[in-house]
Scaffold this active site. Structure first.
Site, short mmCIF file in Angstrom:
data_model
loop_
_atom_site.label_atom_id
_atom_site.label_comp_id
_atom_site.label_asym_id
_atom_site.label_seq_id
_atom_site.Cartn_x
_atom_site.Cartn_y
_atom_site.Cartn_z
N ASN A 64 1.83 -2.88 4.13
CA ASN A 64 0.84 -3.68 3.41
C ASN A 64 -0.21 -4.17 4.41
O ASN A 64 -0.10 -3.91 5.62
CB ASN A 64 1.54 -4.85 2.69
N LYS A 65 -1.18 -4.88 3.93
CA LYS A 65 -2.29 -5.35 4.77
C LYS A 65 -1.79 -6.04 6.03
O LYS A 65 -0.83 -6.78 6.01
CB LYS A 65 -3.15 -6.32 3.94
N ASP A 74 0.82 -1.21 0.00
CA ASP A 74 0.00 0.00 0.00
C ASP A 74 0.85 1.26 0.00
O ASP A 74 0.42 2.32 -0.46
CB ASP A 74 -0.96 0.00 1.19
#
Lengths: 366, 366
Positions: free
Chosen positions: A251-252, A241
């Site tokens: 990121n997630k 991201d």
């Protein structure tokens, strides 16, 4: 990519030239439904409510959101306000801010009368660049997967997280692009798909892979450590991201623990990163705002009921204390390489700047 | 512990002396319901269907299952067959085999006419020993939590996984015993409860803690890495399903990644281990059978619908490929200490054997 055999992108301008359509990702994998966005408010809501999600797709949707806004009013004030509204929808993915800045830079010098038309074109260019970048990134990643296959002589076992597929971009995806290209090139692959609580975007990945015929197995997020421990994974490949100038990857949430487990078992860990995901202004990853999402995402879940209709159920009472941070940081030290549209590089300021000298020069750390 | 103010255990013999009652844990946290087991088949099904779960409680339920079986027939053959039936219900937790072996050793020399009565008593003794062990273990763990509180001067931030509370034992719990005792002693604590997909036993932990008034926050399993990364955790404290002679811990899948993240951030990681959870015959943790459970646990989930009734919904299609391993191994090297009923020790053969010399001597590695 294909849905029941028909080629789709995740976002496309309508023939009218006055609206843009998306796939409502909150209804997948249960229902495939298209939504048409007519206004700035529609676009902002689509991002905020996660009808569209995935850093690259958020960026493209925001670009089209600017075009939609300028149809109503193309003044300097309208342009600026549209940018502010869209920027406020999600905090973490940098592609959103990148796309908005690019639209502003492009549109500010253009006379108001020509702005809407220019915005539509620029949004389409951003979308096409996304497709091209993912295809290029995919080809570089394909080389890695081919090498793994040649080394092991069997199907490459890939672990991914969340959805970094074509649904998260305009087409191809980031982490899934190499997988699609490898599969299409006849390299046998099998993907371990972690469900990615609380929003279960792993189910989008499983849906994408099934539609494209790529072998895969769904697992709970917690099972990743065991699979790495047992040697059932050849490579971990995720999206991003936001990536700092030094190569740290946001990121997630859950990505970080997978990276720790991969390092523990000497398994390569790659992040697929098209250049708009790199935030050249940030060197300290802890400066990245980590979105805290509503607790209801943990407390409730939607599925298909006995009558095949969509049902929303409560897992824990409404007053249960819940925390729901959506992202985490994987430090560069845990990352084998970043797969970009220009090639694979080690995660460091020197290597990233050498790969994208014009971008590294244009922005300085804050 | 208390449920709406009323003291409960997780299993208790009925006054009739011919049946045993349990709390149906598949209905929690939504519904509190008691089930009464009258036969061997009832007991085996309660374990298999996870109406009871948690290594210590599985062991005690199996012991009562032998007592129920002997009411119908107390021959040598009946005793042996009951043991075989119960042993087949779950593969990973060693307490099940431990309890069955203890019952067989106790009952084999007893005349058939006296076996049922002896079995009821022995099952009750095992249950009482579990309660006493957990209380003792809790007191040793309390010391650790008190030290952390004194060092930081604020509420101790504890991360746990799955449910190692009183529901997983007869009373007090293993990992939660120190937390209950600390809370009752006025030491401020806050527990990060990971939901523990796919069966969400973390919701049992949240329910237990709420009933007892202990501050806690529910998170998805993937969020644990971020919390450790941010320094929001002082100690990780989990239960165990089987511990090898060398101190490697087999526990609910997801434990291992938490341990890796804890080590990365120099956070203490403890497993709460009553001695029946130690398998003195195993030195190689990879010899522990890891239960592969049905994919339906990942594909479907139960919650409360709009009419407040329980609804079972489908998350992914029935034909989706799913893997569902239930446990993983946390090697001793990642573990700060094992909290047992005799004290806290480092995880190693030497320290465990010194703590339990009579047990270490009685069993030799296979």
């Amino acid at each position: 990519m294909r849905v029941s055999g028909t080629p789709y992108r995740s976002i496309w301008p309508e023939a009218s030239g006055a609206a843009v359509s998306i796939i409502d990702q909150t209804l997948l994998p249960h229902t495939f439904a298209v939504r048409t966005l007519h206004t700035l408010a529609d676009a902002a809501e689509a991002i905020r409510a996660m009808h569209v999600r995935g850093a690259p797709l958020i960026g493209v949707t925001a670009a089209y959101g600017i075009a939609l806004a300028l149809q109503d009013s193309a003044t300097d004030v309208a342009l600026e306000r549209a940018g502010i509204d869209l920027a406020a929808t999600r905090p973490t993915a940098v592609n959103l801010r990148w796309a908005l800045e690019r639209m502003r830079t492009k549109l500010a010098p253009v006379p108001a009368t020509a702005r809407a038309a220019t915005a539509w074109i620029e949004a389409a260019v951003i979308a096409e660049e996304d497709v091209a970048a993912n295809r290029a990134l995919g080809a570089h990643g394909l080389t890695l997967l081919r090498e793994l296959h040649e080394r092991t002589g069997r199907a490459v076992q890939i672990m991914t997280h969340c959805n970094a597929g074509w649904l998260a971009t305009v087409d191809y995806g980031t982490a899934l692009a190499p997988i699609y290209l490898a599969h299409d090139a006849g390299i046998p692959v099998h993907v371990w798909v972690s469900e990615t609580r609380p929003r279960n975007q792993g189910l989008l990945t499983a849906w994408e892979l099934r539609e494209h015929g790529v072998p895969h197995t769904l697992i709970v997020d917690s099972a990743c450590g065991l699979l790495l421990q047992r040697g059932q994974v050849d490579v971990v490949l995720v999206g991003a991201d936001r990536v700092t100038r030094l190569g740290d990857v946001c990121n997630k949430v859950g990505t970080y623990m997978k990276a720790l487990a991969a390092r523990e078992h000497a398994i390569s860990f790659y992040a697929a990163v098209p250049s708009p995901t790199i935030d050249w202004t940030i060197t300290d990853a802890s400066a990245i705002p980590i979105e805290d999402r509503a607790g209801v995402e943990v407390r409730r879940i939607a599925g298909i009921g006995a009558d095949r209709g969509r049902v929303d159920v409560e897992l824990v009472p409404e007053n249960a204390a819940v925390a729901n941070p959506a992202f985490d940081i994987t430090p560069a030290a845990l990352i084998t390489g970043l797969v970009t549209e220009r090639g694979v590089c080690a995660p460091s300021e020197a290597t990233l700047s050498a790969m994208f000298p014009e971008l590294a020069k244009a922005k300085v750390p804050a």
